[in-house]
Design an enzyme around this catalytic site. Structure first.
Site, short mmCIF file in Angstrom:
data_model
loop_
_atom_site.label_atom_id
_atom_site.label_comp_id
_atom_site.label_asym_id
_atom_site.label_seq_id
_atom_site.Cartn_x
_atom_site.Cartn_y
_atom_site.Cartn_z
N ASP A 166 -4.01 -2.44 5.23
CA ASP A 166 -2.82 -3.25 5.47
C ASP A 166 -2.45 -3.19 6.94
O ASP A 166 -2.90 -4.01 7.73
CB ASP A 166 -1.65 -2.85 4.55
CG ASP A 166 -1.50 -1.35 4.37
OD1 ASP A 166 -1.83 -0.60 5.30
OD2 ASP A 166 -1.04 -0.95 3.30
N LYS A 211 -7.28 9.14 -2.27
CA LYS A 211 -7.92 9.04 -3.56
C LYS A 211 -8.23 7.59 -3.92
O LYS A 211 -8.97 7.30 -4.86
CB LYS A 211 -7.01 9.62 -4.65
CG LYS A 211 -6.66 11.07 -4.48
CD LYS A 211 -5.68 11.49 -5.59
CE LYS A 211 -5.20 12.92 -5.38
NZ LYS A 211 -4.19 13.28 -6.39
#
Length: 510
Positions: free
Chosen positions: A432, A372
């Site tokens: 990341d 999301k």
């Protein structure tokens, strides 16, 4: 000869220089006497020895000291260089640059330094520096060019000398070199190569590896020169995408590498193999553009390749010192200060939309948002693209409700669209470790699209565990957990208009 003359005491050689200085001169590679030579002099032993030897060689020397403003003592070091220049009868110039603290400090300081130095400036790199550079380039995967190291000559006249010899030159001249404590900091990769890797290589090999690496560099430079000549003959115009794509892969790599080096800034590192491969993909038409080092990108237009700045100054690292801005009361105390505010986000999204519009003008892509987190970014980005794009959504999970990725990727919602023969642009909120994106990319490529590229709003510096090829990047940020602009902790804080540091704990998030 200017100066106090204190170095004339003791054993001297030609023109009254210390014997050691005259003994070392034949190993140096200076221009002829009376030639003008600018020398970058930090005040360390290597650069002070460069200054002395250049003056002893009869060059008209100008010593240039660059103060990065990173250490309190750096201003005083300029005086050390000025005194040394006076001692040997050289001119002196002081420059000052501003380098904000943050990630990749060494590389940014190097770029700032070379930006104010003359293009043909001489540096005090020694054979030890050459060995370190070769190992660093090996770790970067820079290919034969990187393993060939630095080119001896006017810009690197001391490559045949060892570091202990430059210290000896300073001692013979009565000069006390500046000690930069950052040269001992293991946070910098070069320092780890110097203090850990090279000693380990010596222990394993049972001999000093520095001369071996320097000799390898000399051999490889000859071979690189031959390969460059062959590539030039085979591809006199490497910007022709069709001609470059038609070459045998080894020559194509060589032609692309030679072209990229010619387009790079002075002092820039050779392009890595990954960069070269991505450029060849653009030439072959399997990619529309690619980001390369130095804040640049390569794109194809009308059958021609070109290098252009990538996103002006917007694609830059956001550092904690720049954090600021109010935190809504309903988000306190778990949410910290703003890293990227709403105005900067809007401006950068508009730039990304313009770049995507130009790159895909002939064949609009399917935008695939990763839910999301990317929902708000996707909404703004698709409206900034002036093309009839299609959109679709995937949902994957690797976090759960924690603030660190688990590394286990689970597809929660798959695509509804067919991908075969289409350009696919994955729209990601944040990168990341890169493990989720790496998995997703392979998953999508299995459906035979024409290309799969990535547009990532945020990239965490130093967190990647796999090599990534990110075509479009919004901002580089510190390796901290962030929320806002679609990013959440346990479904909270997505509706913050900017990107904030998250200062709460996992316990508070669950």
């Amino acid at each position: 000869m200017g100066g106090s003359g204190r170095w004339r005491v003791g054993v001297t050689g030609a023109a009254g220089w210390p014997q050691l200085v005259t003994d070392l001169l034949p190993a140096c590679d200076f221009p002829p006497p009376a030639a003008a030579l600018h020398c970058a002099v930090s005040g360390g032993a290597d650069s002070l020895a460069l200054l002395v030897l250049a003056a002893a060689a009869g060059c008209e020397v100008t010593a240039i000291h660059v103060d990065h403003g990173l250490r309190e003592e750096s201003a005083a070091e300029s005086a050390v260089v000025a005194d040394a220049a006076t001692l040997v009868g050289a001119a002196f110039v002081a420059e000052k640059v501003s380098v904000p603290r943050g990630p990749n400090l060494e590389a940014r300081a190097r770029a700032a330094r070379f930006a104010v130095l003359p293009p043909a400036v001489a540096t005090g790199h020694t054979m030890d520096d050459q060995a370190e550079t070769i190992l660093l380039n090996l770790l970067r995967g820079a290919g034969a060019d990187g393993l060939a190291g630095m080119e001896p000559g006017r810009r690197h006249p001391l490559l045949a000398l060892r570091r202990h010899q430059t210290h000896a030159v300073c001692a013979a001249m009565g000069l006390v070199p500046v000690h930069d404590a950052s040269n001992d900091d293991p946070a910098f990769l070069r320092n780890r190569v110097r203090h850990e890797l090279l000693p380990l290589c010596a222990d394993v090999a049972g001999r000093d590896p520095v001369p071996l690496l320097a000799r390898q560099a000399r051999v490889l430079r000859d071979e690189v020169s031959l390969l460059n000549a062959l590539a030039l003959e085979a591809s006199p115009d490497p910007q022709s995408a069709r001609a470059l794509a038609a070459l045998p892969v080894p020559l194509a790599r060589r032609a692309a590498r030679r072209w990229l080096q010619g387009e790079g800034a002075a002092g820039a590192y050779p392009p890595s193999l990954a960069e070269v491969e991505r450029v060849l993909a653009v030439a072959a038409g399997s990619a529309v553009a690619t980001e390369i080092s130095g804040g640049r990108r390569v794109r194809r237009r009308a059958g021609r390749l070109s290098v252009e700045p990538y996103g002006s100054d917007s694609v830059r690292r956001v550092i904690p010192d720049e954090a600021g801005g109010a935190v809504p009361s309903w988000a306190e105390p778990q949410v910290g200060p703003v890293l990227v505010g709403g105005d900067r986000l809007a401006a950068r999204v508009a730039e990304l939309g313009a770049q995507i519009t130009a790159d895909y003008a002939d064949d609009p892509p399917l935008l695939v948002a990763v839910l999301k987190g990317a929902m708000i970014f996707m909404s703004d980005l698709c409206r900034a693209i002036a093309l009839p794009v299609d959109v679709d959504f995937m949902a994957v999970s690797s976090y759960g409700s924690a603030t660190r990725t688990s590394g286990v990727v689970r597809i929660v919602k798959d695509l509804d669209s067919e991908l075969e023969g289409r350009h696919v642009l994955v729209v990601e909120d944040i990168i990341d470790s890169g493990l989720t994106l790496n998995y997703l990319r392979h998953y999508l490529k299995a459906r035979s699209p024409k290309s799969v590229e990535v547009c990532a709003l945020l990239v965490k510096d130093g967190e990647q565990r796999v090599e990534l090829d990110l075509r479009y990047v919004g901002f580089h940020i510190p390796a901290s957990f962030v929320v806002g602009y679609g990013l959440d902790v346990a479904e909270r804080y997505r509706n913050l208009p900017g990107v904030h540091l998250y200062v709460g704990s996992d316990d508070e998030a669950t």
